[in-house]
Scaffold this motif. Sequence first.
Motif, PDB file in Angstrom:
ATOM      1  N   UNK A  94       0.820  -1.210   0.000  1.00 36.71           N
ATOM      2  CA  UNK A  94       0.000   0.000   0.000  1.00 36.71           C
ATOM      3  C   UNK A  94       0.855   1.260   0.000  1.00 36.71           C
ATOM      4  N   UNK A  95       0.388   2.268  -0.718  1.00 38.73           N
ATOM      5  CA  UNK A  95       1.034   3.573  -0.717  1.00 38.73           C
ATOM      6  C   UNK A  95       0.491   4.361   0.473  1.00 38.73           C
ATOM      7  N   UNK A  96       1.391   4.882   1.313  1.00 38.92           N
ATOM      8  CA  UNK A  96       0.952   5.602   2.510  1.00 38.92           C
ATOM      9  C   UNK A  96       0.344   6.957   2.185  1.00 38.92           C
ATOM     10  N   UNK A  97       0.742   7.563   1.067  1.00 40.43           N
ATOM     11  CA  UNK A  97       0.241   8.888   0.705  1.00 40.43           C
ATOM     12  C   UNK A  97      -0.980   8.862  -0.210  1.00 40.43           C
ATOM     13  N   UNK A  98      -1.201   7.755  -0.914  1.00 39.47           N
ATOM     14  CA  UNK A  98      -2.273   7.687  -1.906  1.00 39.47           C
ATOM     15  C   UNK A  98      -2.844   6.275  -1.944  1.00 39.47           C
ATOM     16  N   UNK A  99      -4.020   6.110  -1.368  1.00 40.42           N
ATOM     17  CA  UNK A  99      -4.640   4.789  -1.286  1.00 40.42           C
ATOM     18  C   UNK A  99      -4.928   4.191  -2.667  1.00 40.42           C
ATOM     19  N   UNK A 100      -4.918   5.005  -3.706  1.00 38.22           N
ATOM     20  CA  UNK A 100      -5.170   4.516  -5.062  1.00 38.22           C
ATOM     21  C   UNK A 100      -3.958   3.871  -5.712  1.00 38.22           C
ATOM     22  N   UNK A 101      -2.820   3.982  -5.069  1.00 43.65           N
ATOM     23  CA  UNK A 101      -1.599   3.371  -5.598  1.00 43.65           C
ATOM     24  C   UNK A 101      -1.209   2.181  -4.726  1.00 43.65           C
ATOM     25  N   UNK A 102      -0.727   1.143  -5.381  1.00 39.53           N
ATOM     26  CA  UNK A 102      -0.362  -0.078  -4.651  1.00 39.53           C
ATOM     27  C   UNK A 102       0.635  -0.860  -5.473  1.00 39.53           C
ATOM     28  N   UNK A 103       1.536  -1.534  -4.794  1.00 43.61           N
ATOM     29  CA  UNK A 103       2.469  -2.461  -5.430  1.00 43.61           C
ATOM     30  C   UNK A 103       2.010  -3.885  -5.152  1.00 43.61           C
ATOM     31  N   UNK A 104       2.166  -4.740  -6.137  1.00 43.15           N
ATOM     32  CA  UNK A 104       1.906  -6.158  -5.905  1.00 43.15           C
ATOM     33  C   UNK A 104       2.977  -6.695  -4.960  1.00 43.15           C
ATOM     34  N   UNK A 105       2.590  -7.599  -4.074  1.00 41.39           N
ATOM     35  CA  UNK A 105       3.497  -8.208  -3.104  1.00 41.39           C
ATOM     36  C   UNK A 105       3.530  -9.711  -3.349  1.00 41.39           C
ATOM     37  N   UNK A 106       4.722 -10.294  -3.307  1.00 43.36           N
ATOM     38  CA  UNK A 106       4.890 -11.738  -3.466  1.00 43.36           C
ATOM     39  C   UNK A 106       5.389 -12.353  -2.163  1.00 43.36           C
ATOM     40  N   UNK A 107       4.906 -13.553  -1.820  1.00 42.76           N
ATOM     41  CA  UNK A 107       5.543 -14.290  -0.727  1.00 42.76           C
ATOM     42  C   UNK A 107       6.975 -14.626  -1.146  1.00 42.76           C
ATOM     43  N   UNK A 108       7.922 -14.458  -0.236  1.00 44.17           N
ATOM     44  CA  UNK A 108       9.329 -14.686  -0.535  1.00 44.17           C
ATOM     45  C   UNK A 108       9.958 -15.429   0.638  1.00 44.17           C
ATOM     46  N   UNK A 109      10.922 -16.279   0.326  1.00 37.23           N
ATOM     47  CA  UNK A 109      11.615 -16.997   1.392  1.00 37.23           C
ATOM     48  C   UNK A 109      13.035 -17.329   0.964  1.00 37.23           C
ATOM     49  N   UNK A 110      13.840 -17.628   1.965  1.00 42.68           N
ATOM     50  CA  UNK A 110      15.200 -18.098   1.743  1.00 42.68           C
ATOM     51  C   UNK A 110      15.194 -19.575   2.088  1.00 42.68           C
ATOM     52  N   UNK A 111      15.507 -20.412   1.114  1.00 46.26           N
ATOM     53  CA  UNK A 111      15.541 -21.864   1.339  1.00 46.26           C
ATOM     54  C   UNK A 111      16.967 -22.321   1.053  1.00 46.26           C
ATOM     55  N   UNK A 112      17.717 -22.523   2.135  1.00 47.68           N
ATOM     56  CA  UNK A 112      19.146 -22.774   1.982  1.00 47.68           C
ATOM     57  C   UNK A 112      19.776 -21.487   1.480  1.00 47.68           C
ATOM     58  N   UNK A 113      20.429 -21.540   0.336  1.00 46.66           N
ATOM     59  CA  UNK A 113      21.019 -20.342  -0.271  1.00 46.66           C
ATOM     60  C   UNK A 113      20.150 -19.780  -1.399  1.00 46.66           C
ATOM     61  N   UNK A 114      19.030 -20.440  -1.701  1.00 47.85           N
ATOM     62  CA  UNK A 114      18.156 -20.010  -2.790  1.00 47.85           C
ATOM     63  C   UNK A 114      17.092 -19.033  -2.279  1.00 47.85           C
ATOM     64  N   UNK A 115      16.908 -17.933  -3.017  1.00 50.32           N
ATOM     65  CA  UNK A 115      15.807 -16.998  -2.739  1.00 50.32           C
ATOM     66  C   UNK A 115      14.655 -17.433  -3.632  1.00 50.32           C
ATOM     67  N   UNK A 116      13.511 -17.706  -3.022  1.00 53.25           N
ATOM     68  CA  UNK A 116      12.362 -18.214  -3.761  1.00 53.25           C
ATOM     69  C   UNK A 116      11.157 -17.293  -3.611  1.00 53.25           C
ATOM     70  N   UNK A 117      10.412 -17.165  -4.722  1.00 50.37           N
ATOM     71  CA  UNK A 117       9.144 -16.438  -4.719  1.00 50.37           C
ATOM     72  C   UNK A 117       8.013 -17.419  -4.991  1.00 50.37           C
ATOM     73  N   UNK A 118       6.879 -17.182  -4.357  1.00 52.19           N
ATOM     74  CA  UNK A 118       5.700 -18.020  -4.601  1.00 52.19           C
ATOM     75  C   UNK A 118       5.004 -17.538  -5.858  1.00 52.19           C
ATOM     76  N   UNK A 119       4.625 -18.477  -6.694  1.00 58.44           N
ATOM     77  CA  UNK A 119       3.908 -18.159  -7.942  1.00 58.44           C
ATOM     78  C   UNK A 119       2.557 -18.874  -7.903  1.00 58.44           C
ATOM     79  N   UNK A 120       1.592 -18.261  -8.561  1.00 60.75           N
ATOM     80  CA  UNK A 120       0.235 -18.840  -8.585  1.00 60.75           C
ATOM     81  C   UNK A 120       0.159 -19.983  -9.565  1.00 60.75           C
TER      82      UNK A 120
END
Length: 120
Positions: A94-120
Amino acid sequence: MNLANAAVNTQENWQTVCQAQDLVADSGVVVWLDGAQVALFYLPGQAQPLYAVDNRDPRSGANIIGRGLVGSVQGELVVAAPLYKQHFSLLSGECLEDAGQRLRVWPVRLKGEAVELAVA
């Protein structure tokens, strides 16, 4: 409904996007995920050290969020967009200054040395 199938349907698919050594402490790096640019922020001093948000600034249309400054506004972890300086929550997008603006957020994790994102 079969509970085993329900559990399978709610599981996220994880995709490796980079390695831990590619991350920069207290800063952002940008990775590709299924044709989208995703800004990863590594904040090693936080209880949750990894965040993943859309790299595209909704106000300017430029792919620059990964170059934004990370900070805190009233206790909320944020990234400041480089051009217009609006603040986006790293947790919700969420944008703190403008509720009409927003960034998509992805679940993210570190698994061992790999950085992983969750995909649908």
